[in-house]
Design a protein around this motif. Sequence first.
Motif, mmCIF file in Angstrom:
data_model
loop_
_atom_site.group_PDB
_atom_site.id
_atom_site.type_symbol
_atom_site.label_atom_id
_atom_site.label_comp_id
_atom_site.label_asym_id
_atom_site.label_seq_id
_atom_site.Cartn_x
_atom_site.Cartn_y
_atom_site.Cartn_z
ATOM 1 N N GLU A 183 0.793 -1.228 0.000
ATOM 2 C CA GLU A 183 0.000 0.000 0.000
ATOM 3 C C GLU A 183 0.829 1.284 0.000
ATOM 4 O O GLU A 183 0.503 2.214 -0.721
ATOM 5 C CB GLU A 183 -0.985 0.026 1.177
ATOM 6 C CG GLU A 183 -2.182 -0.868 0.988
ATOM 7 C CD GLU A 183 -1.887 -2.298 1.348
ATOM 8 O OE1 GLU A 183 -0.733 -2.581 1.769
ATOM 9 O OE2 GLU A 183 -2.760 -3.156 1.218
ATOM 10 N N PRO A 184 1.916 1.376 0.825
ATOM 11 C CA PRO A 184 2.676 2.626 0.777
ATOM 12 C C PRO A 184 3.183 2.943 -0.632
ATOM 13 O O PRO A 184 3.278 4.114 -0.999
ATOM 14 C CB PRO A 184 3.844 2.371 1.734
ATOM 15 C CG PRO A 184 3.312 1.379 2.695
ATOM 16 C CD PRO A 184 2.407 0.494 1.882
ATOM 17 N N GLU A 186 1.613 2.113 -3.481
ATOM 18 C CA GLU A 186 0.472 2.614 -4.251
ATOM 19 C C GLU A 186 0.156 4.038 -3.819
ATOM 20 O O GLU A 186 -0.140 4.903 -4.628
ATOM 21 C CB GLU A 186 -0.737 1.710 -4.014
ATOM 22 C CG GLU A 186 -0.490 0.299 -4.525
ATOM 23 C CD GLU A 186 -1.716 -0.573 -4.455
ATOM 24 O OE1 GLU A 186 -2.537 -0.354 -3.555
ATOM 25 O OE2 GLU A 186 -1.846 -1.476 -5.308
ATOM 26 N N GLN A 187 0.248 4.249 -2.501
ATOM 27 C CA GLN A 187 -0.003 5.587 -1.971
ATOM 28 C C GLN A 187 0.988 6.581 -2.582
ATOM 29 O O GLN A 187 0.610 7.680 -2.982
ATOM 30 C CB GLN A 187 0.150 5.561 -0.445
ATOM 31 C CG GLN A 187 -0.088 6.888 0.221
ATOM 32 C CD GLN A 187 -1.534 7.322 0.103
ATOM 33 O OE1 GLN A 187 -2.454 6.588 0.417
ATOM 34 N NE2 GLN A 187 -1.745 8.534 -0.387
ATOM 35 N N ALA A 188 2.255 6.172 -2.669
ATOM 36 C CA ALA A 188 3.274 7.062 -3.214
ATOM 37 C C ALA A 188 2.988 7.375 -4.680
ATOM 38 O O ALA A 188 3.197 8.501 -5.130
ATOM 39 C CB ALA A 188 4.655 6.439 -3.071
ATOM 40 N N GLN A 189 2.492 6.375 -5.421
ATOM 41 C CA GLN A 189 2.124 6.632 -6.820
ATOM 42 C C GLN A 189 1.059 7.706 -6.905
ATOM 43 O O GLN A 189 1.109 8.594 -7.740
ATOM 44 C CB GLN A 189 1.536 5.364 -7.437
ATOM 45 C CG GLN A 189 2.551 4.355 -7.901
ATOM 46 C CD GLN A 189 1.831 3.176 -8.557
ATOM 47 O OE1 GLN A 189 0.937 3.347 -9.362
ATOM 48 N NE2 GLN A 189 2.210 1.983 -8.179
#
Lengths: 294, 353
Positions: A183-184, A186-189
């Motif tokens: 998740e981190p 994807e969050q960064a994307q």
Amino acid sequence: MRSNTVGWLMLAPTIAILGIFGILPFIYVLYVAFHQWNPFGANPDMVYNGANNFRRLVFDGEFLFSIGVTIKFAFFAVLSEIALGYLLAQLFMREFPGRGLFRTIHTLPLIVAPIVVGSVWRLMTTPSIGIIPYFLKSWFGYDLNIGRDAGAAFTLTVLMDIWHWTPLVTLTLLAALLSLPKEPFEQAQIDGANRWQIFWHITLPMIRPAILATVFIRLMDALRTVDEVWMLTSGGPGAATRYVGLHIWKIVFPKTDYGYGAAISVIVLYLTLVMCWLLYVALVAPRQKKQEAE
Amino acid sequence: MAEVAVRNVIKKYGHLQVIHGVNIEIADGEFVVLVGPSGCGKSTLLRMIAGLESISGGEVLIGGRVVNDVLPKDRDIAMVFQNYALYPHKTVAENMGFPLKLKGRPKEEIAAKVRKAAEILALEKLLDRYPKQLSGGQRQRVAMGRAIVRDPQVFLFDEPLSNLDAKLRVTMRVEIKELHQRLKTTTVYVTHDQIEAMTMADKIVVMRDGHVEQIGAPLELYDRPANVFVAGFIGSPAMNFVRGRIEARDGGAAFVSDHGTVLPVPAGTAPRAEPVAYGIRPEHIDVRDGGISATISVLEPTGSETQIFAHLGGDAINAAVRERISARPGETVPLLIDPARVHLFDDKSGARI
């Protein structure tokens, strides 16, 4: 109280083995380091000579050169292994046909004994019979002769170390990458990070402990390399690849200068500890302090 | 802020199709909840809007622009994940300011925006902490803070409350709704909890097996479910269903179950040859004289209401009443069904009649 005794009893074999094979020899080496002792010299007896061995090595050009070239070797080998190992680990994170097979094959160098690795590389690089000089000559017109060219010999020892030990780095970094939550990333994307920013701000900090552990292991290994290099170049040409492990070997075995060899061993151990400690201080401690302060 | 449109969207994993041509129009500032049982494709759909999953067919539009091939970072969206997805090595302030830092905004501006978002979410005192030093609710607030700081066109929430305990979930539900009323940002919210959907949404999209079953305002779905699935999914406790036929009786019509129980139907219902599913919500059944007598099997008093599990002939039925019931299991009570609130569905297709 009882469980405490049982605990000690369970630990006893380990402690005994560690004591017999680790601590006692170390104390003995320390003891020998303060003596003049060459069984095949003019005086074969062990004679106490204070810190003379240590005074001697400070002014020993050969020793200082071997330390320098060892650090250079360790620097290039470990840095390349970490970089290459990380790239391979990232590659193995992706799906591609034959991934499992490739993963297995690429770890095979790890199970080959260093002495064998050294011999094989020696065979492949010996001028006039080795396959590598042959093709370098016929394709690029480059004349590889590790018996004459100091730079080539050094480069080859580094390449051999990379070939042998990069899989270890790949394995540890792959394990670290696989254990990360997705998740981190994807969050960064979504947050707007490009690939480089994701690597620098997210991946690197999250696998930092694994990278550090790997660097420590590889650094300590590289600083005490002996057998592979001994097989490949025997420390030559001249003393160009006479890394400190080889230097100690030369002093202790052919020259049988046990006291001086012991002193160098003690100093090398000390230097290794200092380098690891410096690395730790530089990379780990500032972060911990920052976290504790808050 | 922007409107979002999902048009004929399809998702395939190899030969496996998981989303079958979904159409949703979301107005600017609307709070839309995607709800459905696990595996219905709601999270996949949200991730397609976010750009984390590729779109196999159809179009997704944000603010009138087709974003099928736009990277997540260029869609101007913010997403809140179920497990918060905080960066473990960054402080709360760094987590919240990260999107702005990536855009290269000046430090003072980042600090000011982070402070403002922290005020909205009561996080001021936690700005220097690391995620592992926070409780679940605090982490969720940080994740929301990170979304607010960006001031995006669309908020996406992927089951944000599922990892919290029941009490905190209710509190956070209210907080998210308040936040939406304050910021009026278009929001797409995924949950499997129909209560969350009912309480928070302007518009609910009920999904099952990659299809949209019904789209509508919460009370619309409650009052006029389009099919058996929506009727059973929306509302708690769940609607009662009894199988049977509608037969002509006394000049009108009545429902006769497979077990022979006769139940009232809305006025004007015509008799039908095909079997039907008769639906009545537990809260629309009363214990009152003149009702059909039913045998109580279990009573569940919760204080505010009493749930009665009873048998009407061979049919099990569940009623929820405001009054406290003095009867005991095994005794009979008269159950009065309000015919106007009866829902009839075709038994085969499940569609509303």
